[in-house]
Design a protein around this motif. Structure first.
Motif, short mmCIF file in Angstrom:
data_model
loop_
_atom_site.label_atom_id
_atom_site.label_comp_id
_atom_site.label_asym_id
_atom_site.label_seq_id
_atom_site.Cartn_x
_atom_site.Cartn_y
_atom_site.Cartn_z
N GLY A 30 26.39 4.39 5.69
CA GLY A 30 26.02 4.34 4.29
C GLY A 30 25.30 3.07 3.94
O GLY A 30 24.95 2.26 4.80
N THR A 31 25.08 2.89 2.64
CA THR A 31 24.49 1.67 2.12
C THR A 31 25.56 0.92 1.35
O THR A 31 26.72 1.36 1.26
N ARG A 32 25.17 -0.21 0.77
CA ARG A 32 26.14 -0.94 -0.06
C ARG A 32 26.52 -0.16 -1.31
O ARG A 32 27.52 -0.45 -1.96
N PHE A 33 25.72 0.85 -1.66
CA PHE A 33 25.89 1.52 -2.94
C PHE A 33 26.40 2.95 -2.85
O PHE A 33 26.82 3.52 -3.84
N GLY A 34 26.33 3.53 -1.68
CA GLY A 34 26.78 4.91 -1.58
C GLY A 34 27.01 5.33 -0.16
O GLY A 34 26.29 4.89 0.74
N LYS A 35 28.01 6.15 0.05
CA LYS A 35 28.33 6.69 1.37
C LYS A 35 28.24 8.21 1.27
O LYS A 35 29.04 8.84 0.56
N PHE A 36 27.28 8.79 1.95
CA PHE A 36 27.07 10.22 1.85
C PHE A 36 27.45 10.88 3.17
O PHE A 36 26.77 10.69 4.18
N ILE A 37 28.53 11.62 3.14
CA ILE A 37 29.09 12.22 4.35
C ILE A 37 28.30 13.46 4.74
O ILE A 37 27.98 14.31 3.91
N GLN A 38 27.97 13.59 6.02
CA GLN A 38 27.32 14.79 6.54
C GLN A 38 28.33 15.58 7.37
O GLN A 38 29.00 15.01 8.25
N PRO A 39 28.49 16.86 7.10
CA PRO A 39 29.52 17.63 7.80
C PRO A 39 29.31 17.74 9.30
O PRO A 39 30.26 17.98 10.05
N ALA A 40 28.07 17.55 9.77
CA ALA A 40 27.80 17.66 11.21
C ALA A 40 27.77 16.31 11.91
O ALA A 40 27.49 16.23 13.10
N ALA A 41 28.08 15.23 11.18
CA ALA A 41 28.03 13.90 11.78
C ALA A 41 29.07 13.78 12.90
O ALA A 41 30.15 14.37 12.85
N ALA A 42 28.72 12.99 13.91
CA ALA A 42 29.64 12.76 15.03
C ALA A 42 30.84 11.96 14.55
O ALA A 42 30.70 10.99 13.81
N THR A 43 32.02 12.36 15.01
CA THR A 43 33.25 11.69 14.59
C THR A 43 33.93 10.95 15.74
O THR A 43 34.95 10.32 15.54
N CYS A 44 33.36 11.03 16.94
CA CYS A 44 33.95 10.36 18.09
C CYS A 44 32.85 10.12 19.12
O CYS A 44 31.75 10.66 19.01
N ILE A 45 33.17 9.36 20.13
CA ILE A 45 32.18 9.00 21.14
C ILE A 45 31.68 10.23 21.91
O ILE A 45 30.51 10.31 22.27
N GLU A 46 32.54 11.22 22.14
CA GLU A 46 32.09 12.40 22.85
C GLU A 46 31.03 13.15 22.05
O GLU A 46 30.03 13.62 22.60
N GLU A 47 31.24 13.27 20.74
CA GLU A 47 30.26 13.96 19.91
C GLU A 47 28.94 13.19 19.85
O GLU A 47 27.86 13.79 19.77
N LYS A 48 29.00 11.87 19.90
CA LYS A 48 27.78 11.07 19.94
C LYS A 48 27.01 11.35 21.23
O LYS A 48 25.78 11.52 21.21
N PHE A 49 27.71 11.39 22.35
CA PHE A 49 27.05 11.70 23.62
C PHE A 49 26.46 13.12 23.58
O PHE A 49 25.36 13.36 24.09
N SER A 50 27.18 14.04 23.00
CA SER A 50 26.70 15.41 22.90
C SER A 50 25.41 15.47 22.08
O SER A 50 24.43 16.12 22.48
N ASP A 51 25.39 14.78 20.95
CA ASP A 51 24.19 14.76 20.10
C ASP A 51 23.02 14.09 20.82
O ASP A 51 21.88 14.57 20.75
N ALA A 52 23.31 13.00 21.51
CA ALA A 52 22.26 12.30 22.26
C ALA A 52 21.69 13.20 23.35
O ALA A 52 20.47 13.22 23.59
N GLY A 53 22.56 13.95 23.99
CA GLY A 53 22.11 14.88 25.01
C GLY A 53 21.19 15.94 24.46
O GLY A 53 20.24 16.38 25.12
N GLU A 54 21.46 16.37 23.24
CA GLU A 54 20.60 17.37 22.60
C GLU A 54 19.22 16.80 22.29
O GLU A 54 18.20 17.46 22.49
N VAL A 55 19.17 15.54 21.82
CA VAL A 55 17.88 14.91 21.56
C VAL A 55 17.08 14.78 22.85
O VAL A 55 15.88 15.07 22.89
#
Length: 397
Positions: A30-55
């Motif tokens: 987020g920014t200093r003024f707002g945090k906007f949650i995305q339902p598909a955002a990665a919540t752990c390191i495995e999900e980050k690796f999964s998303d990176a693999g897709e890119v």
């Protein structure tokens, strides 16, 4: 029209272009003024690796993912084996290792520049652990960013803090393995608004030189004042053999973390042109790490990352088309209009058909964004992660 020789030039350029993507770009931030949650955002390191693999799957250009130790390896060395398994599973290797010496409460008045020697020691110990983690993961670059500075005149001794940074970075450098590099990043302001300890490329350059021969400067394209000539900075660092890497983004006002080329694609082209001109003149490519540093609140995180990689590929392809032999002659003869048009003509080429052809020839989707949309990955990720993201407290993790 782009001819067969130009096509070969573009293919060769894209084959060698590798871009590292950041783990934090897939998480809720987020920014200093707002945090906007995305339902598909990665919540752990495995999900980050999964998303990176897709890119990487749809672009073919992103074989590594930068890691932030505090966010991605909270248990330090104990998490290395987990990261290694995830890298193997998702086909993306650990990239640069980023210490965190700005988030904890102890760093309110700085890290390596803190007047408290115990806090300086804490920051150093963390960076030294990051070097050991990088060694265990086979990662080359250690990329610290320092938020150190002050907000009011007279509240800190600027020269003392320079000395503390020199001392600290020298110790960090001494701990590097032979193949590792220390990349010193700079930023003119934020969160420090009166003075920032490493505020520009010259300060980063001097600190890196003082640290030792394995230290270089990292250029974040968002970390500059308005209208600053970033390609001139790049040229100076190339000339001094001190350009270590980039954090790619774009900005309209300051460090806005916008997708690459969304505001000024011509500037990105000019930066690539300086690097490729150095390669043409020297006969060898400079050892420069291309990395993305973006985290999006409004655009979809994976889509924005794909969009940035595609923009980089197209702008790099255009820069590869510059007729450098002709341009050099025009520069030497001070043929101003002809020289400028020689450069501009490459920028205005529509390279997209050739880039699509390169993707097809390499077994990649012609349109990475459409391929991602058609894959169903986003819908699956949203379904799997939505409940974990509902009510989440966004942070830079």
């Amino acid at each position: 029209m782009v001819n067969s020789r130009s096509t070969e030039t573009i293919f060769h350029a894209l084959d060698k272009l590798k871009i590292e993507i950041p783990s934090w770009g897939f998480a809720n931030t987020g920014t200093r003024f707002g945090k906007f949650i995305q339902p598909a955002a990665a919540t752990c390191i495995e999900e980050k690796f999964s998303d990176a693999g897709e890119v990487h799957r749809v672009t073919g250009a992103c074989p590594t993912m930068a890691l932030h130790v505090q966010w991605d390896l909270p248990n330090g060395l104990a998490d290395v084996s987990k990261v290694q398994k995830l890298a193997k599973t998702y086909g993306v290797s650990p990239g640069s290792i980023n210490p965190n010496v700005f988030q904890d409460q102890e760093y309110k008045y700085g890290s390596l520049g803190n007047p408290d020697s115990e806090i300086r020691r804490r920051a150093l110990d963390h960076i030294l652990e990051c070097i050991r983690i990088a060694d265990a993961l086979g990662s080359r670059d250690i990329s610290p960013w320092f938020a150190d500075g002050s907000n009011y005149p007279g509240t800190q001794n600027i020269r003392k803090r320079i000395g503390w940074f020199e001392e600290g970075l020298r110790e960090v450098h001494a701990a590097l393995q032979p193949a590792q590099r220390l990349l010193v990043e700079y930023k003119p302001f934020e969160p420090a608004f009166y003075h920032t300890d490493i505020a520009d490329w010259g300060m980063a350059f001097l600190l890196a030189r003082h640290a030792g021969p394995q230290a270089f400067v990292l250029v974040d394209t968002g970390h500059h004042y308005q209208s600053q000539n970033i390609e001139q900075i790049v040229a100076w660092l190339l000339h001094q053999e001190m350009l270590g890497g980039f954090h790619f983004n774009d900005r309209r006002y300051a460090d806005d973390d916008l997708t690459l080329g969304s505001i000024d694609p011509y500037q990105v082209f000019r930066i690539f042109h300086e690097i490729l001109t150095y390669e043409w003149e020297a006969g060898t490519a400079p050892d420069v790490a291309f990395m993305i540093d973006q985290s999006h609140n409004l655009k979809g995180k994976i889509e924005a990352m794909i969009q940035t990689v595609c923009a980089a590929q197209e702008l790099y392809a255009r820069a590869a088309l510059v007729d450098r032999g002709r341009l050099a002659g025009l520069q030497d003869s001070c043929s101003l209009l002809e020289a400028e048009e020689c450069l501009r003509s490459a920028f205005w080429y529509d390279v997209r058909p050739v880039v699509r052809g390169w993707r097809t020839a390499r077994g990649l989707p012609e349109d990475p964004l459409q391929a991602f949309a058609d894959s169903g990955y986003l819908a699956r990720a949203t379904k799997e992660r939505r409940d974990r993201n509902v009510g989440a407290v966004a942070s830079y993790a």
